[in-house]
Design an enzyme around this catalytic site. Structure first.
Site, PDB file in Angstrom:
ATOM      1  CG  ASP A  59      -1.674   7.487   1.238  1.00  0.00           C
ATOM      2  OD1 ASP A  59      -1.255   8.686   1.482  1.00  0.00           O
ATOM      3  OD2 ASP A  59      -2.353   7.321   0.306  1.00  0.00           O
TER       4      ASP A  59
ATOM      5  CG  ASP B 170      -2.002   1.334   1.242  1.00  0.00           C
ATOM      6  OD1 ASP B 170      -2.082   1.724   0.343  1.00  0.00           O
ATOM      7  OD2 ASP B 170      -2.382   1.467   2.419  1.00  0.00           O
TER       8      ASP B 170
END
Length: 284
Positions: free
Chosen positions: A48, A46
């Site tokens: 963020d 991922d």
């Protein structure tokens, strides 16, 4: 049960077993097994909260500086490295343009950057005008403290700087989803509205590991649990496949994500350090 990583130390040099290790297992054992299958291994991340600290202003987010070189080195030593994010591909490209061998999945997989081309899920394209209208409506109807992030194929409503407004934002988001036939994706201090198209991180990972022998996924939010589940599901049907779920700690969703992971790291900086320490286990 997940564990918090300390220092990696030396990875044992004994020959890897042909048997897939069972969870839970040590970091050294997981890396040893993965390194022996490097050419059939994918690392998924991922963005963020994993490669970048979460910021009040989403546009200000930048990857941890040291992670760029680490990802490029890792991509040269394993079959594939990919970033799977809620961000648009255009945003991810602006942060990782120096990386030549990393695939990008934007908007939960509605957009894909691979080998220099962007592919958009055709079923989502008719929703672009509705999303533009929704973003303008959100700016007009929600308090000014709510940051409205328009992503072309989704709209994210951030209340990080005004957490007391969470009930109002969630109520407004669900009303709009019902009115327009959209889907809601919750996250860290954000409510996101998406087209009613079957695509999420779990589906990205399920497809991405079909021909893999091993995969790691690093996530920090509720949407990442679907990716963890995809690795578990692949293990259940393929006795030779090994999946490793890594959570990144945070005060908002960290406990739930960590409880679904094999290993927990403390921060995006710790992710970069973990990968740098792990690189020697993989032959260049």
């Amino acid at each position: 049960m997940s564990r918090t990583a300390g220092t990696l130390g030396c990875v044992p040099e004994s020959p890897p077993s042909n048997a897939r290790p069972t969870h839970p297992l040590s970091v050294a054992e997981a890396l040893r097994f993965t390194a022996a299958r490097a050419r059939e291994t994918t690392f998924f991340f991922d963005f963020d909260g994993v490669l970048s600290p979460v910021t009040d202003d989403p546009d200000a987010s930048q990857p941890v500086p040291s992670v760029l070189g680490v990802l490029e080195q890792l991509a040269a030593r394993v079959a594939r490295v990919a970033i799977v994010s809620a961000r648009p591909v255009s945003f991810l490209r602006s942060r990782f343009e120096s990386l030549e061998h990393v695939d990008l999945y934007g908007l939960y997989g509605l957009e894909v950057w691979h080998d220099g081309d962007v592919v958009t899920e055709p079923a989502a394209l008719p929703w672009v005008p509705a999303m533009a209208d929704l973003a303008e409506r959100a700016k007009a109807e929600l308090p000014e403290a709510i940051l409205v992030e328009y992503k072309r194929l989704s709209v994210a409503l951030h209340y990080r700087t005004a957490p007391q407004l969470a009930p109002q934002v969630e109520r407004w988001g669900h009303e709009q989803a019902e009115r327009l036939g959209l889907r809601i994706q919750g996250g860290r201090m954000v409510v996101e509205l998406k087209p009613p198209v079957d695509q999420d991180k779990g589906m990205v990972i399920s497809e991405g590991v079909l021909n893999a022998g091993c995969a790691w996924y690093f996530g920090d939010d509720m949407s990442d649990i679907k990716a963890f589940d995809a690795l578990r599901a692949r293990e259940a049907v393929d006795p030779r496949f090994f999946g490793m779920c890594v959570a990144v700690a945070n005060p908002e969703t960290g406990a739930e994500v960590s409880s679904a992971a094999d290993l927990t790291l403390e921060s995006p900086e710790a992710v970069a350090g973990f990968l740098a320490d792990a690189l020697p286990a993989f032959a260049p």
